[in-house]
Design an enzyme around this catalytic site. Structure first.
Site, PDB file in Angstrom:
ATOM      1  N   ARG A  69      -3.214  12.610  10.156  1.00  8.90           N
ATOM      2  CA  ARG A  69      -3.512  11.197  10.407  1.00  8.90           C
ATOM      3  C   ARG A  69      -4.425  11.013  11.624  1.00  8.90           C
ATOM      4  NH1 ARG A  69       0.600   8.644   7.252  1.00  8.90           N
ATOM      5  NH2 ARG A  69      -0.610   6.760   7.415  1.00  8.90           N
ATOM      6  N   ARG A 129     -10.884  -1.972  11.070  1.00  9.25           N
ATOM      7  CA  ARG A 129      -9.854  -2.637  10.267  1.00  9.25           C
ATOM      8  C   ARG A 129      -9.779  -4.146  10.491  1.00  9.25           C
ATOM      9  NH1 ARG A 129      -7.071  -3.261   7.381  1.00  9.25           N
ATOM     10  NH2 ARG A 129      -4.917  -2.599   7.610  1.00  9.25           N
ATOM     11  N   TYR A 134       7.477   6.549  -3.929  1.00  8.37           N
ATOM     12  CA  TYR A 134       6.819   5.262  -3.664  1.00  8.37           C
ATOM     13  C   TYR A 134       6.739   4.398  -4.912  1.00  8.37           C
ATOM     14  CZ  TYR A 134       5.331   6.154   1.132  1.00  8.37           C
ATOM     15  OH  TYR A 134       5.320   6.364   2.480  1.00  8.37           O
TER      16      TYR A 134
HETATM   17  C1  LIG Z   1       3.314   8.936   3.316  1.00  9.88           C
HETATM   18  C2  LIG Z   1       1.806   8.862   3.433  1.00  9.88           C
HETATM   19  C3  LIG Z   1       1.016   7.706   3.206  1.00  9.88           C
HETATM   20  N1  LIG Z   1      -0.298   8.067   3.414  1.00  9.88           N
HETATM   21  C4  LIG Z   1      -0.375   9.385   3.765  1.00  9.88           C
HETATM   22  C5  LIG Z   1       0.940   9.911   3.743  1.00  9.88           C
HETATM   23  C6  LIG Z   1       1.297  11.352   3.963  1.00  9.88           C
HETATM   24  C7  LIG Z   1       1.269  11.747   5.382  1.00  9.88           C
HETATM   25  C8  LIG Z   1       2.441  11.255   6.187  1.00  9.88           C
HETATM   26  O1  LIG Z   1       3.571  11.484   5.780  1.00  9.88           O
HETATM   27  O2  LIG Z   1       2.173  10.704   7.263  1.00  9.88           O
HETATM   28  C9  LIG Z   1      -1.555  10.198   4.024  1.00  9.88           C
HETATM   29  C10 LIG Z   1      -2.689   9.582   4.723  1.00  9.88           C
HETATM   30  N2  LIG Z   1      -2.914   8.289   5.041  1.00  9.88           N
HETATM   31  C11 LIG Z   1      -4.096   8.147   5.692  1.00  9.88           C
HETATM   32  C12 LIG Z   1      -4.722   9.426   5.713  1.00  9.88           C
HETATM   33  C13 LIG Z   1      -6.156   9.588   6.180  1.00  9.88           C
HETATM   34  C14 LIG Z   1      -6.625  10.760   6.799  1.00  9.88           C
HETATM   35  C15 LIG Z   1      -5.981  11.123   8.108  1.00  9.88           C
HETATM   36  O3  LIG Z   1      -6.482  10.684   9.164  1.00  9.88           O
HETATM   37  O4  LIG Z   1      -5.052  11.923   8.082  1.00  9.88           O
HETATM   38  C16 LIG Z   1      -3.827  10.337   5.148  1.00  9.88           C
HETATM   39  C17 LIG Z   1      -3.959  11.836   4.993  1.00  9.88           C
HETATM   40  C18 LIG Z   1      -4.693   6.925   6.237  1.00  9.88           C
HETATM   41  C19 LIG Z   1      -3.819   5.773   6.516  1.00  9.88           C
HETATM   42  N3  LIG Z   1      -2.831   5.270   5.706  1.00  9.88           N
HETATM   43  C20 LIG Z   1      -2.304   4.145   6.279  1.00  9.88           C
HETATM   44  C21 LIG Z   1      -2.978   3.880   7.509  1.00  9.88           C
HETATM   45  C22 LIG Z   1      -2.738   2.683   8.436  1.00  9.88           C
HETATM   46  C23 LIG Z   1      -2.960   1.433   7.707  1.00  9.88           C
HETATM   47  C24 LIG Z   1      -3.628   0.356   8.474  1.00  9.88           C
HETATM   48  O5  LIG Z   1      -4.722   0.564   8.982  1.00  9.88           O
HETATM   49  O6  LIG Z   1      -3.060  -0.735   8.452  1.00  9.88           O
HETATM   50  C25 LIG Z   1      -3.924   4.898   7.657  1.00  9.88           C
HETATM   51  C26 LIG Z   1      -4.921   5.053   8.760  1.00  9.88           C
HETATM   52  C27 LIG Z   1      -1.255   3.302   5.687  1.00  9.88           C
HETATM   53  C28 LIG Z   1      -0.094   3.991   5.114  1.00  9.88           C
HETATM   54  N4  LIG Z   1      -0.131   4.882   4.067  1.00  9.88           N
HETATM   55  C29 LIG Z   1       1.136   5.340   3.835  1.00  9.88           C
HETATM   56  C30 LIG Z   1       2.023   4.673   4.719  1.00  9.88           C
HETATM   57  C31 LIG Z   1       3.502   4.894   4.795  1.00  9.88           C
HETATM   58  C32 LIG Z   1       1.251   3.803   5.510  1.00  9.88           C
HETATM   59  C33 LIG Z   1       1.705   2.783   6.532  1.00  9.88           C
HETATM   60  C34 LIG Z   1       2.203   3.299   7.770  1.00  9.88           C
HETATM   61  C35 LIG Z   1       1.351   4.320   8.477  1.00  9.88           C
HETATM   62  O7  LIG Z   1       0.287   4.004   9.020  1.00  9.88           O
HETATM   63  O8  LIG Z   1       1.778   5.490   8.502  1.00  9.88           O
HETATM   64  C36 LIG Z   1       1.477   6.350   2.801  1.00  9.88           C
END
Ligand SMILES: Cc1c2[nH]c(c1CCC(=O)O)Cc1[nH]c(c(CCC(=O)O)c1C)Cc1[nH]c(c(CCC(=O)O)c1C)Cc1[nH]c(c(C)c1CCC(=O)O)C2
Length: 413
Positions: free
Chosen positions: A52, A65, A181
């Protein structure tokens, strides 16, 4: 048949040629440390990236964003590539890989489920799968080029912009995590709904898991064709399952993805990039099984002691009795590498704690991974939004310094 269509023959041979020309992942790279480490090789220091790393702790990401909705950022190649590169730019010379900006939930979207990203609440599925007959609402056949071509475009553009500075990682969610999910409709504490499926409808669950695995395979193959140079499968909710349920409902599908991606690429004469699996929370009970699941690299969370994980890989590759059944050689024929595993919360605790914990993670005499190569430094899960970007710099510099000191010095300690 198709060759009778004017121009088709040319198109076919063009596509074939393009596939044939698909490069080895390290070709043209100015920094291939992570590729070498993923293949189990000794490196002059541990390569480092952060799960992330393109995300909310970065003010430059939050700025983008403010202007654009989350999934718009994923679907617009210009925005997605810009966000992907933000941490590479900020931590110039300190990060050894970029990961394409996207989300694991693009696969359920491609299957036909609507997903929204709610501010401060995270993902939300307005119409989740409630019972097995709801699977009929999903697309029968998913054309990944059509549904997820925007990810491939973002990868192509990002590769161009990176210009070989560091490799680009592609990814997908693991079938169990995605199913969780799709059934829960969002994040969950106890996963009661998804687990109810596993216990009440085990056969239908397996069918759904295999269906997701097949789409993930096509999606990962497409990412490689577009230019991804490593691939990671995120099983973020693996640790919610009992050991036996993990081996029934998660592991077989992780295996299926690794072997099908290798097969699909090899049929097309495309070199397979290193494959990383991250099964969070499952390694306390299933590390030897995950080590032999067909991946090049096993990602560890912070609940696994690095020296113990090293021993598991060592023992299984030299025929040790403890893990005799586990072969730590992956299908590419090298010893499985390890990735991880600092507790992300350390990044809140100040410079002194960061330095101390990095020392513990890397120095063999402190129980760390040591300098024997085949090691990629990462956090044990994604970086959290409240982290100070300056703390990340301190962390990355500490990793460079300590890992350079221990590298190659197998019995330094
Ligand atoms: C479970 C999961 C998700 N997404 C992801 C996972 C697996 C990794 C982990 O367990 O952390 C994977 C993911 N999500 C995102 C990436 C991008 C690349 C990176 O920088 O790693 C990756 C590899 C961007 C994101 N995905 C998300 C954001 C934030 C959203 C926003 O900008 O509002 C980002 C940058 C949103 C997201 N997406 C998801 C959740 C639960 C959330 C909300 C909470 C959070 O931020 O962790 C599902």
């Amino acid at each position: 048949m198709s060759s009778k269509i004017p121009g088709m023959q040319h198109l076919q041979s063009f596509t074939h040629r393009k596939e044939k020309e698909c490069q080895r992942p390290e070709e043209g790279l100015k920094n291939d440390l992570i590729i070498r480490a993923a293949r189990g090789q000794q490196t002059e220091r541990a390569p480092c990236w952060i799960m992330r790393q393109a995300g909310r702790y970065l003010p430059e990401f939050r700025k983008v964003r403010e202007q654009h909705d989350f999934f718009t950022c994923c679907r617009d190649a210009e925005l997605a590539s810009e966000i992907t590169i933000q941490p590479i730019r900020r931590y110039s010379g300190l990060l050894d890989a970029a990961i394409i900006f996207s989300d694991i939930l693009v696969v359920p979207q491609a299957m036909g489920l609507e997903v929204e990203m709610l501010p401060s609440k995270g993902p939300h599925f307005p119409a989740p799968l409630v019972e097995p007959k709801d699977v009929e609402r999903l697309r029968k056949k998913v054309d990944v080029e059509k549904e997820l071509g925007y990810v491939f475009d973002a990868i192509r553009l990002t590769r161009k912009k990176l210009d070989g500075e560091v490799p680009l990682i592609g990814f997908c969610g693991a079938p169990w995590t995605l199913m969780a999910y799709m059934v829960e409709g969002g994040g969950s504490k106890g996963f009661e709904k998804a687990k109810t499926w596993l216990f009440k409808y085990p056969e239908e669950s397996k069918e759904l898991l295999q269906r997701i695995a097949d789409i993930c395979t096509d999606f990962l193959v497409g990412q490689v064709k577009a230019g991804a140079q490593l691939l990671q499968v995120f099983d973020s909710w693996a640790g919610e399952l009992s050991p036996s349920d993990f081996r029934t409902f998660s592991l077989p599908y992780l295996r299926s993805i690794a072997s099908s991606v290798r097969d699909a690429l090899s049929t097309r004469s495309i070199p397979c990039p290193p494959l990383i699996v991250f099964a969070k929370g499952a390694l306390g009970h299933s590390l030897p099984e995950v080590v032999k699941a067909g991946y090049d690299v096993v990602g560890l969370d912070w609940t696994v002691e690095p020296s113990v994980a090293r021993r598991v890989v060592e023992l299984s590759s030299c025929g040790g009795t403890a893990y005799k059944s586990a072969s730590a050689e992956n299908e590419a024929g090298h010893k499985v590498a390890l990735q991880g595993n600092l507790d992300p919360a350390v990044l809140y605790a100040g410079n002194e704690a960061i330095e101390r914990e990095v020392e513990k993670m890397i120095r063999a005499k402190k129980g760390g991974f040591g300098g024997g190569g085949g090691y990629i430094c990462n956090l044990g899960h994604g970086i959290t939004p409240g982290v100070d970007p300056e703390a990340v710099k301190v962390y990355l510099k500490a990793v460079h310094r300590v890992s350079r000191e221990v590298s190659g010095a197998k019995d330094e300690e």
